[in-house]
Each structure stands twice: as structure tokens, then as C-alpha cells.
Design a protein around this motif. Structure first.
Motif, PDB file in Angstrom:
ATOM      1  N   SER A  12       0.828  -1.208   0.000  1.00 16.69           N
ATOM      2  CA  SER A  12       0.000   0.000   0.000  1.00 16.69           C
ATOM      3  C   SER A  12       0.866   1.264   0.000  1.00 16.69           C
ATOM      4  O   SER A  12       2.054   1.229   0.312  1.00 16.69           O
ATOM      5  N   ILE A  13       0.220   2.359  -0.372  1.00 16.11           N
ATOM      6  CA  ILE A  13       0.827   3.690  -0.327  1.00 16.11           C
ATOM      7  C   ILE A  13      -0.112   4.549   0.507  1.00 16.11           C
ATOM      8  O   ILE A  13      -1.318   4.589   0.236  1.00 16.11           O
ATOM      9  N   GLN A  14       0.423   5.205   1.508  1.00 18.38           N
ATOM     10  CA  GLN A  14      -0.422   6.037   2.355  1.00 18.38           C
ATOM     11  C   GLN A  14      -0.178   7.509   2.064  1.00 18.38           C
ATOM     12  O   GLN A  14       0.959   7.942   1.896  1.00 18.38           O
ATOM     13  N   GLU A  15      -1.270   8.260   2.015  1.00 17.29           N
ATOM     14  CA  GLU A  15      -1.230   9.707   1.805  1.00 17.29           C
ATOM     15  C   GLU A  15      -1.432  10.403   3.143  1.00 17.29           C
ATOM     16  O   GLU A  15      -2.328  10.045   3.907  1.00 17.29           O
ATOM     17  N   TRP A  16      -0.574  11.367   3.396  1.00 16.02           N
ATOM     18  CA  TRP A  16      -0.626  12.152   4.626  1.00 16.02           C
ATOM     19  C   TRP A  16      -0.696  13.616   4.247  1.00 16.02           C
ATOM     20  O   TRP A  16       0.047  14.070   3.395  1.00 16.02           O
ATOM     21  N   LYS A  17      -1.571  14.353   4.873  1.00 15.92           N
ATOM     22  CA  LYS A  17      -1.599  15.804   4.688  1.00 15.92           C
ATOM     23  C   LYS A  17      -0.552  16.412   5.612  1.00 15.92           C
ATOM     24  O   LYS A  17      -0.384  15.973   6.747  1.00 15.92           O
ATOM     25  N   SER A  18       0.149  17.404   5.126  1.00  9.52           N
ATOM     26  CA  SER A  18       1.256  17.970   5.900  1.00  9.52           C
ATOM     27  C   SER A  18       0.803  18.647   7.192  1.00  9.52           C
ATOM     28  O   SER A  18       1.597  18.842   8.092  1.00  9.52           O
ATOM     29  N   ILE A  19      -0.469  18.980   7.274  1.00  9.66           N
ATOM     30  CA  ILE A  19      -0.964  19.633   8.492  1.00  9.66           C
ATOM     31  C   ILE A  19      -1.570  18.633   9.482  1.00  9.66           C
ATOM     32  O   ILE A  19      -2.082  19.022  10.510  1.00  9.66           O
ATOM     33  N   SER A  20      -1.488  17.360   9.164  1.00  6.98           N
ATOM     34  CA  SER A  20      -2.123  16.345   9.997  1.00  6.98           C
ATOM     35  C   SER A  20      -1.135  15.245  10.342  1.00  6.98           C
ATOM     36  O   SER A  20      -0.207  14.969   9.604  1.00  6.98           O
ATOM     37  N   ASP A  21      -1.351  14.599  11.451  1.00  4.82           N
ATOM     38  CA  ASP A  21      -0.549  13.438  11.826  1.00  4.82           C
ATOM     39  C   ASP A  21      -1.239  12.146  11.419  1.00  4.82           C
ATOM     40  O   ASP A  21      -0.791  11.068  11.791  1.00  4.82           O
ATOM     41  N   ASN A  22      -2.331  12.247  10.670  1.00  2.13           N
ATOM     42  CA  ASN A  22      -3.121  11.075  10.325  1.00  2.13           C
ATOM     43  C   ASN A  22      -3.066  10.774   8.838  1.00  2.13           C
ATOM     44  O   ASN A  22      -3.030  11.675   8.005  1.00  2.13           O
ATOM     45  N   CYS A  23      -3.101   9.497   8.532  1.00  3.46           N
ATOM     46  CA  CYS A  23      -3.220   9.060   7.147  1.00  3.46           C
ATOM     47  C   CYS A  23      -4.615   9.436   6.652  1.00  3.46           C
ATOM     48  O   CYS A  23      -5.610   9.164   7.322  1.00  3.46           O
ATOM     49  N   VAL A  24      -4.686  10.079   5.491  1.00  5.86           N
ATOM     50  CA  VAL A  24      -5.982  10.505   4.966  1.00  5.86           C
ATOM     51  C   VAL A  24      -6.490   9.594   3.845  1.00  5.86           C
ATOM     52  O   VAL A  24      -7.665   9.625   3.503  1.00  5.86           O
ATOM     53  N   HIS A  25      -5.599   8.777   3.269  1.00  6.35           N
ATOM     54  CA  HIS A  25      -6.028   7.834   2.236  1.00  6.35           C
ATOM     55  C   HIS A  25      -4.972   6.745   2.065  1.00  6.35           C
ATOM     56  O   HIS A  25      -3.781   7.004   2.222  1.00  6.35           O
ATOM     57  N   THR A  26      -5.429   5.552   1.715  1.00  5.63           N
ATOM     58  CA  THR A  26      -4.527   4.456   1.394  1.00  5.63           C
ATOM     59  C   THR A  26      -4.767   4.019  -0.038  1.00  5.63           C
ATOM     60  O   THR A  26      -5.884   3.638  -0.402  1.00  5.63           O
TER      61      THR A  26
END
Length: 81
Positions: A12-26
Motif C-alpha cells: 500500500s501507499i499512504q497519503e498524509w496531509k502535511s498539516i495532519s498526523d493522520n493518514c488521509v487515504h490508502t
């Protein structure tokens, strides 16, 4: 678009928003470890994997739009030129 992406052993590839510590999409599509990721443009990125393929992804729709196969071993590096 202020995002980071990380490749993982499970394919998998996980997307992270730079302003968040959470994965927003896989992003799912590879069968083995994702070894490398490179930005193509503001709308696309490519990923290489131990499953002997590399893939072109559309960021906005979150879809794999093409899989490139034919390698006889892991794709360990990708670069858009």
C-alpha cells in the motif's frame, strides 16, 4: 497539494496531509513492498514495487490509471524526467 506519501511492505501507499498526523487515504494496488515513489506533476505520481511493476496514479481520483509490467525483478527506483 501539501501531501506526503509513504510506501509500505504490504503493497500500500499512504497519503498524509502535511498539516495532519493522520493518514488521509490508502492507495492499494501493488502486491508486494512499495520501494519507491516519485511525483510526475501536480496530478500524478508513480510507484515502484517488489511485485516487478510500477504504477501511475491519479492523485485527485485516488486511482491507479496504468500498471507497467515486464520487469523480471523488483522495481527499486522510479524517477520522472
Amino acid at each position: 497539494s501539501n501531501m506526503f506519501v509513504t510506501g509500505h511492505e504490504n503493497g500500500s501507499i499512504q497519503e498524509w496531509k502535511s498539516i495532519s498526523d493522520n493518514c488521509v487515504h490508502t492507495f492499494k494496488g501493488h502486491e508486494l513492498w512499495v520501494n519507491s515513489i516519485a511525483k510526475v506533476d501536480d496530478s500524478h505520481f508513480i510507484s515502484g514495487s517488489a511485485d516487478d511493476t510500477f504504477k501511475l496514479w491519479k492523485i485527485q481520483s485516488k486511482d491507479c490509471i496504468r500498471t507497467f509490467s515486464g520487469h523480471t525483478d523488483a522495481v527499486t527506483a522510479v524517477m520522472y524526467m
